[in-house]
Design an enzyme around this catalytic site. Sequence first.
Site, PDB file in Angstrom:
ATOM      1  CB  CYS A   1      -0.907  -0.016   1.219  1.00  0.00           C
ATOM      2  SG  CYS A   1      -2.004   1.417   1.349  1.00  0.00           S
TER       3      CYS A   1
ATOM      4  CG  HIS B   1       2.325   8.307   2.675  1.00  0.00           C
ATOM      5  ND1 HIS B   1       2.614   9.344   1.821  1.00  0.00           N
ATOM      6  CD2 HIS B   1       1.137   7.802   2.252  1.00  0.00           C
ATOM      7  CE1 HIS B   1       1.642   9.473   0.921  1.00  0.00           C
ATOM      8  NE2 HIS B   1       0.744   8.543   1.170  1.00  0.00           N
TER       9      HIS B   1
ATOM     10  CG  HIS C   1      -1.172  -0.759   6.383  1.00  0.00           C
ATOM     11  ND1 HIS C   1      -0.161  -0.338   5.547  1.00  0.00           N
ATOM     12  CD2 HIS C   1      -2.329  -0.299   5.842  1.00  0.00           C
ATOM     13  CE1 HIS C   1      -0.679   0.367   4.568  1.00  0.00           C
ATOM     14  NE2 HIS C   1      -1.993   0.391   4.706  1.00  0.00           N
TER      15      HIS C   1
ATOM     16  CB  CYS D   1      -5.510  -1.253   3.819  1.00  0.00           C
ATOM     17  SG  CYS D   1      -5.165   0.509   3.516  1.00  0.00           S
TER      18      CYS D   1
END
Length: 370
Positions: free
Chosen positions: A40, A45, A61, A168
């Site tokens: 993801c 980030h 995650h 997610c």
Amino acid sequence: MQTDAAVLWETGGQWTIETIELDPPKAGEVFVRIAASGLCHSDEHLVTGDLPFALPIIGGHEGAGTVEEVGPGVTSVAPGDHVVFGFIPACGRCPSCSTGHQNLCDLGQYLGGGRQISDQTARHHANGQDLGLMCLLGTFARHTVVNEASCIKIEPDLPLDKACLVGCGVTTGWGSAVYAADVRPGDNVAVIGVGGIGINAVQGARLAGAERIFAIDPVEFKRDQAKKFGATHTIASLEEAAEIIGQETWGRMCNKVIVTMGVGRGELLAPALAITGKLGRVVITNITPWTETQVSMSMLDLTLMEKQVVGSLFGSANPRADVPRLLELYKAGQLDLDGLVTRTYPLEDVNQGYQDMRDGKNLRGVLIYE
């Protein structure tokens, strides 16, 4: 025990594969053998520093796996169960959870520290240091220990390499359309950025009955893929979008605009509002650097046109209800998970997976462990 994990040691660095020490689960915790993890953009980030989480940290995650062991007091899962991780834990008891907003559970306050919820200590260690966990999960690893609040039991016949995506990206994108935007039959919808989140906002808008779905993305591959997932129109840039959407909607513009680009910028809110019609809603789903504090927009858009700007976390969903619901839609052929996976990688190729993401080659890359 020992296991392998991808660790980020410093901002701007690369993921390094380490053999880590993993402690057994304590009270309220679950030891999981992970089968697969999505790559993801939120983990990117961490690398760029847009998310200022504590380092060193095990990334990942968006994962799914099999429960191997549970600590004292765990009642919702047992060894042998298949689980999807919710990237925000849901306790079921705080004010947010008890009013149907599990995505805003109070346990989310611990995400930035990356330590176990129960006692704020680490179960993961390498090179003499404690390791944090991205979103308290750390799915860039073959095994992990997480809190029971992060585990959602799923049916055993579901493929874990597809089910992981619902932890997610799928839920976030789909929920941004169905819940946060509240897309209704006949709506005109624009999705700005059709990567791993936005492509599922397209799916959500389609399932909700949108008449026109405008997929806006500079990458031709993603625009082509968006047509397969339900987009009726594709546009290469926001600069082009206002004229095209105006022509297609007889000047009414979009009822709902969902912002899901990889990295948000405050200057892009004004053009997003420009393609939003009267009484329309702009949903901000993407991550913006934490240092970004300036926004460009006309406040009169809000007053004279009654336009709305709202945020959405985890698709404004209730993961304990919506993860099983989305997997049922997948089994029924109404939600495409198979087509989301552009490439798969072994753990050792995690950096290549992220380079492919930066190069616009993937809707979603997935790490496969078994």
